[in-house]
Design a protein around this motif. Structure first.
Motif, PDB file in Angstrom:
ATOM      1  N   VAL A  87      15.118 -27.125  53.859  1.00  0.00           N
ATOM      2  CA  VAL A  87      14.584 -28.315  53.365  1.00  0.00           C
ATOM      3  C   VAL A  87      15.894 -28.999  52.731  1.00  0.00           C
ATOM      4  N   LEU A  88      16.916 -28.533  52.059  1.00  0.00           N
ATOM      5  CA  LEU A  88      18.146 -29.169  51.850  1.00  0.00           C
ATOM      6  C   LEU A  88      18.726 -29.787  53.097  1.00  0.00           C
ATOM      7  N   LEU A  89      18.789 -29.039  54.051  1.00  0.00           N
ATOM      8  CA  LEU A  89      19.439 -29.744  55.371  1.00  0.00           C
ATOM      9  C   LEU A  89      18.639 -30.728  55.849  1.00  0.00           C
ATOM     10  N   THR A  90      17.245 -30.625  55.764  1.00  0.00           N
ATOM     11  CA  THR A  90      16.507 -31.557  56.450  1.00  0.00           C
ATOM     12  C   THR A  90      16.833 -32.949  55.452  1.00  0.00           C
ATOM     13  N   ILE A  91      16.737 -32.805  54.137  1.00  0.00           N
ATOM     14  CA  ILE A  91      16.837 -33.871  53.239  1.00  0.00           C
ATOM     15  C   ILE A  91      18.198 -34.632  53.469  1.00  0.00           C
ATOM     16  N   ALA A  92      19.251 -33.779  53.778  1.00  0.00           N
ATOM     17  CA  ALA A  92      20.627 -34.371  53.981  1.00  0.00           C
ATOM     18  C   ALA A  92      20.486 -35.181  55.389  1.00  0.00           C
ATOM     19  N   GLY A  93      19.658 -34.481  56.364  1.00  0.00           N
ATOM     20  CA  GLY A  93      19.731 -35.509  57.670  1.00  0.00           C
ATOM     21  C   GLY A  93      18.997 -36.746  57.185  1.00  0.00           C
ATOM     22  N   LEU A  94      17.899 -36.735  56.501  1.00  0.00           N
ATOM     23  CA  LEU A  94      17.246 -37.861  56.359  1.00  0.00           C
ATOM     24  C   LEU A  94      18.087 -39.011  55.434  1.00  0.00           C
ATOM     25  N   ALA A  95      18.919 -38.269  54.603  1.00  0.00           N
ATOM     26  CA  ALA A  95      19.793 -39.230  53.762  1.00  0.00           C
ATOM     27  C   ALA A  95      21.029 -39.981  54.777  1.00  0.00           C
ATOM     28  N   MET A  96      21.343 -39.098  55.605  1.00  0.00           N
ATOM     29  CA  MET A  96      22.390 -39.746  56.985  1.00  0.00           C
ATOM     30  C   MET A  96      21.682 -40.686  57.752  1.00  0.00           C
ATOM     31  N   ALA A  97      20.349 -40.397  58.075  1.00  0.00           N
ATOM     32  CA  ALA A  97      19.848 -41.284  59.009  1.00  0.00           C
ATOM     33  C   ALA A  97      19.423 -42.462  57.981  1.00  0.00           C
ATOM     34  N   TYR A  98      19.515 -42.669  56.871  1.00  0.00           N
ATOM     35  CA  TYR A  98      19.237 -43.862  56.091  1.00  0.00           C
ATOM     36  C   TYR A  98      20.419 -44.516  55.712  1.00  0.00           C
ATOM     37  N   ALA A  99      21.669 -43.804  55.570  1.00  0.00           N
ATOM     38  CA  ALA A  99      22.801 -44.236  54.904  1.00  0.00           C
ATOM     39  C   ALA A  99      23.634 -44.770  56.188  1.00  0.00           C
ATOM     40  N   ALA A 100      23.668 -44.181  57.052  1.00  0.00           N
ATOM     41  CA  ALA A 100      24.576 -44.590  58.245  1.00  0.00           C
ATOM     42  C   ALA A 100      23.933 -46.071  58.876  1.00  0.00           C
ATOM     43  N   PRO A 101      22.820 -46.304  59.211  1.00  0.00           N
ATOM     44  CA  PRO A 101      22.258 -47.857  59.504  1.00  0.00           C
ATOM     45  C   PRO A 101      22.899 -48.700  58.359  1.00  0.00           C
ATOM     46  N   TYR A 102      22.598 -48.376  57.182  1.00  0.00           N
ATOM     47  CA  TYR A 102      22.722 -49.325  55.942  1.00  0.00           C
ATOM     48  C   TYR A 102      24.377 -49.624  56.088  1.00  0.00           C
ATOM     49  N   LEU A 103      24.931 -48.688  55.888  1.00  0.00           N
ATOM     50  CA  LEU A 103      26.532 -48.641  55.904  1.00  0.00           C
ATOM     51  C   LEU A 103      27.183 -49.245  56.856  1.00  0.00           C
ATOM     52  N   LEU A 104      26.893 -48.897  58.205  1.00  0.00           N
ATOM     53  CA  LEU A 104      27.549 -49.497  59.314  1.00  0.00           C
ATOM     54  C   LEU A 104      26.841 -50.873  59.760  1.00  0.00           C
ATOM     55  N   THR A 105      25.698 -51.204  59.555  1.00  0.00           N
ATOM     56  CA  THR A 105      25.078 -52.360  59.866  1.00  0.00           C
ATOM     57  C   THR A 105      25.248 -53.648  58.699  1.00  0.00           C
ATOM     58  N   VAL A 106      25.087 -53.220  57.632  1.00  0.00           N
ATOM     59  CA  VAL A 106      24.880 -54.266  56.528  1.00  0.00           C
ATOM     60  C   VAL A 106      26.400 -54.424  56.049  1.00  0.00           C
ATOM     61  N   THR A 107      27.233 -53.080  55.680  1.00  0.00           N
ATOM     62  CA  THR A 107      28.388 -53.318  55.141  1.00  0.00           C
ATOM     63  C   THR A 107      29.465 -53.668  56.137  1.00  0.00           C
ATOM     64  N   PHE A 108      29.382 -53.129  57.397  1.00  0.00           N
ATOM     65  CA  PHE A 108      30.468 -53.476  58.412  1.00  0.00           C
ATOM     66  C   PHE A 108      30.180 -54.285  59.528  1.00  0.00           C
ATOM     67  N   GLY A 109      28.748 -54.845  59.499  1.00  0.00           N
ATOM     68  CA  GLY A 109      28.338 -55.599  60.496  1.00  0.00           C
ATOM     69  C   GLY A 109      28.382 -55.133  61.914  1.00  0.00           C
ATOM     70  N   LEU A 110      28.229 -53.952  62.186  1.00  0.00           N
ATOM     71  CA  LEU A 110      28.010 -53.213  63.720  1.00  0.00           C
ATOM     72  C   LEU A 110      26.857 -53.464  64.034  1.00  0.00           C
ATOM     73  N   PRO A 111      26.668 -53.496  65.398  1.00  0.00           N
ATOM     74  CA  PRO A 111      25.274 -53.572  65.922  1.00  0.00           C
ATOM     75  C   PRO A 111      24.533 -52.252  65.546  1.00  0.00           C
ATOM     76  N   LEU A 112      23.038 -52.434  65.371  1.00  0.00           N
ATOM     77  CA  LEU A 112      22.362 -51.362  65.003  1.00  0.00           C
ATOM     78  C   LEU A 112      22.445 -50.077  66.066  1.00  0.00           C
ATOM     79  N   ALA A 113      22.874 -50.491  67.260  1.00  0.00           N
ATOM     80  CA  ALA A 113      22.990 -49.050  68.430  1.00  0.00           C
ATOM     81  C   ALA A 113      24.170 -48.241  67.861  1.00  0.00           C
TER      82      ALA A 113
END
Length: 147
Positions: A87-113
């Motif tokens: 469960v902890l690993l799954t939650i960490a994966g969900l957090a990464m799946a949420y944080a990566a797009p936010y950080l890389l697209t919103v903060t750094f302006g990279l394409p969603l891909a």
């Protein structure tokens, strides 16, 4: 105490483990997609798309845990210790799946891909490592001897 596999057999064992891991991941992904569609279209359940996705994700995660425990890692360890770790690993994966797009697209302006590709590669690799070394580590020690 069981003997560790001979060094020449380790690549074969690793390939088999990777194949089982990938097959469980593929089935879990298909299960998630199908259940999301079913849950979102069900008048009886009345779930909005986000709720349907979360419910399907939970069902796919349960399948994934049971399949990895019994098929991928063939672990006889207790659910009491292994399920909370999963469960902890799954939650960490969900957090990464949420944080990566936010950080890389919103903060750094990279394409969603970019974050989608990064997440699609990093999470399965991290999951394999953590499942093998932590979640189902009891299996490794019992079956392969100390590493």
């Amino acid at each position: 105490m069981p003997v560790s596999p001979a060094p020449e057999n380790r690549p074969v064992a690793g390939a088999k483990l990777l194949g089982r891991f990938a097959s469980v991941g593929l089935v879990a992904t298909i299960l998630y997609a199908v259940l999301t569609a079913i849950f979102a279209r069900s008048d009886w359940l009345g779930l909005a798309p986000v709720e349907a996705s979360l419910a399907a994700y939970a069902a796919a995660a349960l399948f994934s845990y049971l399949a990895h425990k019994s098929f991928t890692f063939m672990s006889a360890g207790s659910h009491r210790s292994q399920a909370p770790r999963f469960v902890l690993l799954t939650i960490a994966g969900l957090a990464m799946a949420y944080a990566a797009p936010y950080l890389l697209t919103v903060t750094f302006g990279l394409p969603l891909a970019v974050p989608v590709l990064l997440t699609s590669l990093a999470i399965p690799a991290l999951n394999l490592l953590v499942l093998d070394r932590w979640v189902f580590a009891e299996r490794r020690l019992r079956d392969d001897g100390p590493s």
